[in-house]
Design an enzyme around this catalytic site. Structure first.
Site, PDB file in Angstrom:
ATOM      1  N   HIS A  58       0.954   1.872  -5.924  1.00 37.86           N
ATOM      2  CA  HIS A  58      -0.365   2.132  -6.503  1.00 37.86           C
ATOM      3  C   HIS A  58      -0.251   3.196  -7.594  1.00 37.86           C
ATOM      4  O   HIS A  58       0.415   4.219  -7.401  1.00 37.86           O
ATOM      5  CB  HIS A  58      -1.336   2.627  -5.427  1.00 37.86           C
ATOM      6  CG  HIS A  58      -2.166   1.547  -4.830  1.00 37.86           C
ATOM      7  ND1 HIS A  58      -2.189   1.265  -3.481  1.00 37.86           N
ATOM      8  CD2 HIS A  58      -3.039   0.661  -5.405  1.00 37.86           C
ATOM      9  CE1 HIS A  58      -3.018   0.266  -3.251  1.00 37.86           C
ATOM     10  NE2 HIS A  58      -3.561  -0.112  -4.398  1.00 37.86           N
ATOM     11  N   GLU A  96       3.598   2.195  -1.157  1.00 33.69           N
ATOM     12  CA  GLU A  96       3.017   1.655   0.064  1.00 33.69           C
ATOM     13  C   GLU A  96       4.090   1.267   1.084  1.00 33.69           C
ATOM     14  O   GLU A  96       5.108   0.696   0.734  1.00 33.69           O
ATOM     15  CB  GLU A  96       2.147   0.443  -0.252  1.00 33.69           C
ATOM     16  CG  GLU A  96       0.980   0.727  -1.186  1.00 33.69           C
ATOM     17  CD  GLU A  96      -0.031   1.705  -0.608  1.00 33.69           C
ATOM     18  OE1 GLU A  96      -0.033   1.889   0.630  1.00 33.69           O
ATOM     19  OE2 GLU A  96      -0.811   2.282  -1.390  1.00 33.69           O
ATOM     20  N   CYS A 127      -4.322  -5.668  -3.781  1.00 33.21           N
ATOM     21  CA  CYS A 127      -3.070  -4.908  -3.735  1.00 33.21           C
ATOM     22  C   CYS A 127      -2.390  -5.114  -2.377  1.00 33.21           C
ATOM     23  O   CYS A 127      -1.184  -5.376  -2.304  1.00 33.21           O
ATOM     24  CB  CYS A 127      -3.347  -3.430  -3.992  1.00 33.21           C
ATOM     25  SG  CYS A 127      -3.942  -3.106  -5.670  1.00 33.21           S
TER      26      CYS A 127
END
Length: 213
Positions: free
Chosen positions: A167, A79, A143
């Protein structure tokens, strides 16, 4: 010298969470003279950020990698950014909290970039034959919350610790179970998956690239 690794407990309709399994598997391993300290965080909006902050204060880590499950993704997603919003969508947390369009923190800081070398990590994983990509959305569930809130904390404390969020997809066993539950023998689709061993190797490479970056 500690490398802090976190995963999440199972949530929603998932009986397992590969991020928890990877955190437990890598706990105690060494990378470049640094020991991984693996921990499993609760899937609760009112607890996760404070538990991460306690871990940082306790371990004073050299780098931090938080991980979580993205069951529909086909590979490792590194991310790039966390945004200042909590929205559970259709999945309450494990304490049945259902935030909608709420700020994680008051103020005008809309987002924080991950401070891991995101692109370099993905390049390394692809070189190793591990399916991976840079992701520009960590969603709005926990998250995203842990990426945003941890970066906000590190900035407030003036800590330059590299930190980011990765992830992980389903394991093959999870994908098979969901296909069984979803009438896979009658033409239902199968969730994409990666072996737990490959997922664990991806996190090792993430730490190694961060230390060498």
């Amino acid at each position: 010298m500690t490398l802090l690794l976190t995963g999440y407990e199972p949530f929603g309709d998932h009986d397992e969470n590969p991020s928890a399994m990877v955190a437990r598997e890598l706990d105690g391993e060494e990378i470049a003279g640094h020991e991984i300290s693996g921990h499993v965080l609760p899937v609760q909006f009112d607890r996760t950020a404070s538990e991460m902050q306690n871990l940082i204060e306790t371990h004073d880590p050299t780098a931090i990698v938080a991980t979580g499950l993205a069951a529909g993704r086909a590979g490792i997603s590194v991310e790039r950014v966390g945004i200042n919003v909590n929205d559970c969508g259709s999945t309450p947390d494990n304490a049945d909290a259902e935030p909608r369009n709420e700020r994680i923190r008051p103020g005008n800081q809309a987002g924080f970039f991950a401070t891991l070398p995101v692109v370099s990590v993905v390049e390394e994983l692809l070189e190793r034959g591990i399916p991976a990509h840079v992701s520009n959305t960590a969603g709005t569930h926990l998250c995203n919350n842990i990426l945003y809130s941890t970066q906000a904390y590190l900035e407030a404390e003036k800590l330059d610790t590299p930190m980011g969020f990765v992830h992980l997809p389903c394991t093959p066993g999870m994908a098979a179970q969901r296909a069984r539950d979803g009438n896979g023998t009658s033409g239902a689709s199968v969730k994409p998956s990666l072996s737990l061993a490959m997922q664990a190797e991806a996190i090792r490479r993430t730490f190694d690239t961060t230390l060498n970056g």
